[in-house]
Design a protein around this motif. Structure first.
Motif, mmCIF file in Angstrom:
data_model
loop_
_atom_site.group_PDB
_atom_site.id
_atom_site.type_symbol
_atom_site.label_atom_id
_atom_site.label_comp_id
_atom_site.label_asym_id
_atom_site.label_seq_id
_atom_site.Cartn_x
_atom_site.Cartn_y
_atom_site.Cartn_z
ATOM 1 N N THR A 276 -43.827 71.267 65.313
ATOM 2 C CA THR A 276 -44.211 70.403 66.429
ATOM 3 C C THR A 276 -44.161 68.920 66.063
ATOM 4 O O THR A 276 -44.495 68.072 66.880
ATOM 5 C CB THR A 276 -45.630 70.750 66.920
ATOM 6 O OG1 THR A 276 -46.563 70.592 65.834
ATOM 7 C CG2 THR A 276 -45.691 72.177 67.436
ATOM 8 N N SER A 277 -43.736 68.609 64.846
ATOM 9 C CA SER A 277 -43.659 67.214 64.423
ATOM 10 C C SER A 277 -42.364 66.575 64.929
ATOM 11 O O SER A 277 -41.539 67.225 65.574
ATOM 12 C CB SER A 277 -43.719 67.112 62.896
ATOM 13 O OG SER A 277 -42.476 67.491 62.330
ATOM 14 N N ASP A 278 -42.191 65.293 64.596
ATOM 15 C CA ASP A 278 -40.975 64.580 64.983
ATOM 16 C C ASP A 278 -39.876 64.684 63.926
ATOM 17 O O ASP A 278 -38.884 63.958 63.988
ATOM 18 C CB ASP A 278 -41.294 63.096 65.233
ATOM 19 C CG ASP A 278 -42.180 62.895 66.449
ATOM 20 O OD1 ASP A 278 -42.133 63.744 67.359
ATOM 21 O OD2 ASP A 278 -42.919 61.893 66.488
ATOM 22 N N ARG A 279 -40.035 65.553 62.964
ATOM 23 C CA ARG A 279 -39.014 65.703 61.923
ATOM 24 C C ARG A 279 -37.662 66.042 62.548
ATOM 25 O O ARG A 279 -37.566 66.879 63.444
ATOM 26 C CB ARG A 279 -39.429 66.815 60.958
ATOM 27 C CG ARG A 279 -38.424 67.074 59.845
ATOM 28 C CD ARG A 279 -38.881 68.231 58.958
ATOM 29 N NE ARG A 279 -37.853 68.599 57.988
ATOM 30 C CZ ARG A 279 -37.939 69.641 57.173
ATOM 31 N NH1 ARG A 279 -39.024 70.422 57.216
ATOM 32 N NH2 ARG A 279 -36.962 69.919 56.333
ATOM 33 N N LEU A 280 -36.611 65.390 62.069
ATOM 34 C CA LEU A 280 -35.273 65.572 62.634
ATOM 35 C C LEU A 280 -34.390 66.475 61.780
ATOM 36 O O LEU A 280 -33.716 67.366 62.299
ATOM 37 C CB LEU A 280 -34.593 64.202 62.802
ATOM 38 C CG LEU A 280 -33.155 64.199 63.329
ATOM 39 C CD1 LEU A 280 -33.086 64.769 64.740
ATOM 40 C CD2 LEU A 280 -32.576 62.782 63.289
ATOM 41 N N HIS A 281 -34.369 66.290 60.466
ATOM 42 C CA HIS A 281 -33.418 66.958 59.581
ATOM 43 C C HIS A 281 -34.026 68.174 58.869
ATOM 44 O O HIS A 281 -35.114 68.077 58.297
ATOM 45 C CB HIS A 281 -32.906 65.984 58.521
ATOM 46 C CG HIS A 281 -32.128 64.835 59.088
ATOM 47 N ND1 HIS A 281 -30.779 64.888 59.347
ATOM 48 C CD2 HIS A 281 -32.523 63.588 59.449
ATOM 49 C CE1 HIS A 281 -30.369 63.740 59.834
ATOM 50 N NE2 HIS A 281 -31.401 62.929 59.912
ATOM 51 N N TYR A 282 -33.273 69.287 58.852
ATOM 52 C CA TYR A 282 -33.686 70.510 58.169
ATOM 53 C C TYR A 282 -32.501 71.040 57.358
ATOM 54 O O TYR A 282 -31.713 71.854 57.852
ATOM 55 C CB TYR A 282 -34.144 71.572 59.178
ATOM 56 C CG TYR A 282 -35.345 71.172 59.983
ATOM 57 C CD1 TYR A 282 -36.611 71.656 59.683
ATOM 58 C CD2 TYR A 282 -35.213 70.284 61.060
ATOM 59 C CE1 TYR A 282 -37.725 71.276 60.430
ATOM 60 C CE2 TYR A 282 -36.315 69.899 61.810
ATOM 61 C CZ TYR A 282 -37.563 70.391 61.490
ATOM 62 O OH TYR A 282 -38.660 70.011 62.238
ATOM 63 N N PRO A 283 -32.319 70.558 56.123
ATOM 64 C CA PRO A 283 -31.262 71.118 55.289
ATOM 65 C C PRO A 283 -31.548 72.594 55.021
ATOM 66 O O PRO A 283 -32.695 72.975 54.783
ATOM 67 C CB PRO A 283 -31.325 70.281 54.013
ATOM 68 C CG PRO A 283 -32.713 69.726 53.983
ATOM 69 C CD PRO A 283 -33.118 69.545 55.412
ATOM 70 N N ALA A 284 -30.511 73.422 55.064
ATOM 71 C CA ALA A 284 -30.690 74.866 54.906
ATOM 72 C C ALA A 284 -29.806 75.375 53.783
ATOM 73 O O ALA A 284 -28.585 75.231 53.823
ATOM 74 C CB ALA A 284 -30.352 75.588 56.207
#
Length: 249
Positions: free
Chosen positions: A228-236
């Motif tokens: 629910t945060s404003d985090r944009l990037h999620y490297p996988a």
């Protein structure tokens, strides 16, 4: 119970992501150009629908049939490996039609639904090619990098209307059908001047120990959908995470 619509579920990351969300209690709308009903376990919480993200009428039909959704995962994409010099512009346009304009079209179709209720999440799946330059994938990288910039900008404007936008960036996934799915369009793209270099590149790929699995990407999409945060990037994937850490110093 929340509902996720995922594009490109016939194989690889999309298929595994559909399995992951289904196993974790979500309703799943799994879409693919040519629907196959033998890929996912039968479930009252699963719908498999035809969807070609390059065709507006296909997008409209799929969304109308899907009904209300909480999360859109733009995973559908096509690969390309070869020397840019040898790549016809018609092939470059084909890559952009799916990887870039298809994602934009899906977003534009879903945004009014999410905006009206001031809720919803859009997750765009790109590539670690946007995190560090790789050779012989210039057109592909361009199509994915465009989505990185698009998503970053879109996240600001949609935040104002209660909609969150996320980026999942998979690393190198040798278990996917990246090459097989693009074999037709890749024919003849490694010309003689580039043969020895391409051989070195392929050899280097074979020596990579930390790679990305489909489960890594499914987990990344899951994390993005439930954050629910404003985090944009999620490297996988281990390699994608390492690239981000190296960039950060």
């Amino acid at each position: 119970m929340k509902t996720v619509l995922i594009t490109g579920c016939s194989s690889g990351y999309g298929l595994e992501t559909a399995r992951y969300f289904l196993a974790n209690g979500w309703k799943v709308v799994a879409t693919m150009r040519r629907p196959r009903f033998d890929l996912l376990p039968a479930s009252d919480h699963l719908r498999i629908l035809p969807l070609d993200v390059t065709r507006p009428e296909s997008i409209d039909r799929a969304l109308a049939t899907a009904g209300s959704i909480d999360v859109l995962v733009n995973n559908a994409g096509i690969g390309l490996f070869g020397a840019f010099e040898a790549t016809p512009m018609s092939t470059v346009r084909e890559i952009f039609e799916t990887n870039t304009f298809g994602v934009m079209a899906m977003c534009q179709a879903v945004i009014p639904r999410f905006r009206e209720r001031a809720d919803g999440i859009i997750i765009n799946v790109t590539s670690s090619a946007t995190l560090a330059p790789f050779p012989l994938v210039a057109a592909y990288t361009a199509s994915k990098t465009a989505i990185e910039g698009f998503t970053a900008s879109l996240s600001h404007e949609l935040k104002a209307v209660g909609v969150r936008v996320k980026l999942v960036e998979p690393g190198y996934g040798p278990s996917t059908r990246f090459t097989a799915n693009g074999q037709r369009r890749m024919e003849g793209l490694i010309t003689k001047p580039y043969e020895s270099f391409a051989h070195e590149v392929f050899t280097g790929f074979g020596q990579i120990s930390a790679v990305t699995t489909a489960v890594d990407v499914a987990q990344g999409v899951w994390d993005a959908a439930n954050d629910t945060s404003d985090r944009l990037h999620y490297p996988a994937g281990a390699d994608a995470v390492a690239l981000v850490r190296n960039a950060e110093g």
